[in-house]
Write an enzyme that holds these catalytic residues in place. Structure first.
Site, PDB file in Angstrom:
ATOM      1  N   GLY A 190      -3.936  -0.598  -0.086  1.00 43.72           N
ATOM      2  CA  GLY A 190      -4.256  -1.534   0.992  1.00 43.72           C
ATOM      3  C   GLY A 190      -5.770  -1.567   1.098  1.00 43.72           C
ATOM      4  N   GLN A 236       6.093  -2.062  -1.788  1.00 41.93           N
ATOM      5  CA  GLN A 236       5.387  -1.719  -0.556  1.00 41.93           C
ATOM      6  C   GLN A 236       6.095  -2.285   0.668  1.00 41.93           C
ATOM      7  OE1 GLN A 236       3.930  -3.103  -3.247  1.00 41.93           O
ATOM      8  NE2 GLN A 236       2.019  -2.087  -3.753  1.00 41.93           N
ATOM      9  N   ASP A 247      -6.752  -8.659  -0.263  1.00 33.12           N
ATOM     10  CA  ASP A 247      -7.527  -7.659  -0.997  1.00 33.12           C
ATOM     11  C   ASP A 247      -8.964  -8.111  -1.222  1.00 33.12           C
ATOM     12  OD1 ASP A 247      -4.559  -7.059  -1.784  1.00 33.12           O
ATOM     13  OD2 ASP A 247      -5.743  -5.238  -2.091  1.00 33.12           O
TER      14      ASP A 247
END
Lengths: 345, 345
Positions: free
Chosen positions: A46, A195, A236
């Site tokens: 993350g 995830q 990201d």
């Protein structure tokens, strides 16, 4: 709220996210190389959490440097920052945090190496504290976009586990809940690393937020049935024009959302915006090991020697994004000017 | 070419597809109830293969009936057909095959039960032979849509393993290859049951067809990069208006294909077209066990007690379909009249 990462007694303590949801195991890191390896292996992942881990990795590396004078110390520290910078290529928070620590060293006026080490530790802890505070602002700003009784789709994990705490996309969900709204969440499982099922479903259940797990390929059908009111994801890296690199599959979700007239929001701190690049085309996309696709928890699910593609991220063009939720407010199109404004003091 | 199902010495022999690609195990069925169970448990799956299994299941059930007169035999056979019809709800080939066997009994003029049993076995074997022949015609007709050097995306498994042999969507791919075209294939892994990675990748590799495995959420990004020229999928049931029920995720692929201007073809025999229903809204969608989503090969990948949705299929509206490839040619919009024409003698 689950603790993702903390600085404790001159070590970095991280929840090993590769073992979730089956085991909740905290690991203690005394060595910056082990932190870099943990980033590569997704023990911590993350974008904002990677930033915190990198800052703490720099502090950990600094602690072990034996140099007595600042110039030698700085030279030694370069090895530390280079190793950490090579851990993963896409999330810009990694580089943002390393540069912040380097700038801190540059701007420091102390001539005492031990003092500088202590200050670097304090700075790394500040990165964590600030990240949590920023997430709460993102949650507050984004929460206002969410209407009562909405069902929100999220992809991957942009929650407490992806940040210092509270989360970006899940911060928005927590912010909406904190504002008294009744909400439900669909979580894409997010292959290949899962995830969504392993982390997002787990942390929302821990927080007693109503979450339903689906496989990635179900989102479109649920949208078609009118079961999804809005999409919120993390990022990201965001380019100056608003293009968003995020977990593979985000682009598909954005196209599907637009096809169904569903708003698609991205929640991210300013540290995820890379003003050095003009568009998403400049963002390097990490291609990870094929075993992430061919195996699940050690079990092989594909033929031996099967050819595989495994890009870990994709880029969603800005025109598919209905808003970028930051700690300084929600930016909407045109993104170029909106993003520029964010960085004005 | 891999043998999916055959009639052998008064038993049904089937490749256990739940064990692929790790183990190639054939199982022998002597009891129609076990065949029904095998259909439910996905030992055999794919609409045309389910049809063949059901026809053979009826023959197997007929063999065990002890009645000496035709009326009692027919009554006993109803138990067999009811059990088989309850094995899965969505793929219409199941009901098509059962009705074909029932009609065969109705139209038979023999008064000898043993003769009728033999004839039913011959009819079940004919269903298999015809299915393979039909698939080859689908392959020939669909192969003409595929251009040289194209890369084709497919979802789930509509191959040899989903049919009596050769395949529908993969039949089109085999047909294009047989016509001398150089082609490449991307196979969606197709969560939750992973028919793409476990079955499609496996059977294409067995046939030396160039296949690359991806997770379902990568298809959009690859389309955006211009890496996919065309999509070909199978179908579980097609309505009179051309709406297509197929494996969950097909709808998302169709929306993504349209958004990128990529043709989306469905390959299916006439036995998959349900002229009794007007639109896809009438197709019952099977919701399967949540453990398919929360576990992969026995390994838990989601939190305990996690809420899950698991629809096994979705419906792609006809307007997203560029053509339906059948053994009688390729039908294009308007589908209602085109499909009607297919069934004219």
């Amino acid at each position: 709220m689950v603790k993702t990462i903390e600085w404790k007694d001159n070590t970095v303590r991280m929840l090993d996210q590769t073992l979730l949801p089956n085991k909740v195991v905290y690991k203690t890191y005394r060595d910056y190389k082990a932190v870099a390896d943990a980033i590569t292996r997704l023990v911590v992942r993350g974008a904002p959490a990677i930033g915190v881990a990198a800052a703490m990795g720099v502090a950990l590396g600094a602690l072990k440097i034996k140099a007595k004078d600042i110039p030698t110390f700085k030279k030694e520290l370069t090895k530390v920052t280079q190793k950490l910078a090579a851990s993963r290529p896409t999330a810009v928070n990694l580089f943002w945090a390393i540069e912040r620590m380097e700038r801190f060293v540059e701007e420091s006026t102390t001539t005492n190496v031990e003092v500088l080490k202590k200050k670097l530790i304090a700075e790394a802890k500040r990165v964590l504290r600030e990240d949590i505070a920023i997430n709460k602002l993102i949650g507050k700003n984004g929460g206002e976009l969410i209407k009562n009784n909405w069902t929100i789709l999220t992809h991957c994990n942009a929650g407490s586990l992806a940040t210092g705490g509270y989360g970006t996309a899940l911060g928005v969900i927590r912010g909406a809940k904190a504002a008294g709204k009744k909400i439900k969440v669909f979580a894409d499982e997010t292959r290949p690393v899962l995830q969504g099922s392993r982390l997002t479903a787990w942390e929302l259940m821990e927080d007693k937020i109503d979450v339903t797990l689906i496989t990635d390929n179900m989102a479109g059908a649920l949208m078609h049935q009118g079961l999804i009111d809005c999409v919120v994801v993390g990022a990201d890296r965001i380019a100056s024009n608003g293009d968003v690199a995020n977990k593979i599959g985000t682009y598909s979700v954005a196209v599907l959302a637009r096809a169904h007239g569903i708003p698609f929001y991205v929640a991210a701190p300013l540290s995820t915006i890379d003003t050095n690049i003009k568009t998403g085309e400049e963002i390097p996309i990490e291609e990870r090991s094929s075993t992430e696709v061919t195996h699940v928890q050690g079990k092989r699910i594909a033929p031996l020697k099967c050819k595989v593609r495994n890009p870990a991220f994709d880029v969603t063009p800005a025109w598919l994004v209905n808003g970028i939720v930051t700690e300084k407010g929600v930016v909407k199109a045109p993104y170029k000017s909106g993003i520029k404004k964010l960085f004005k003091k």
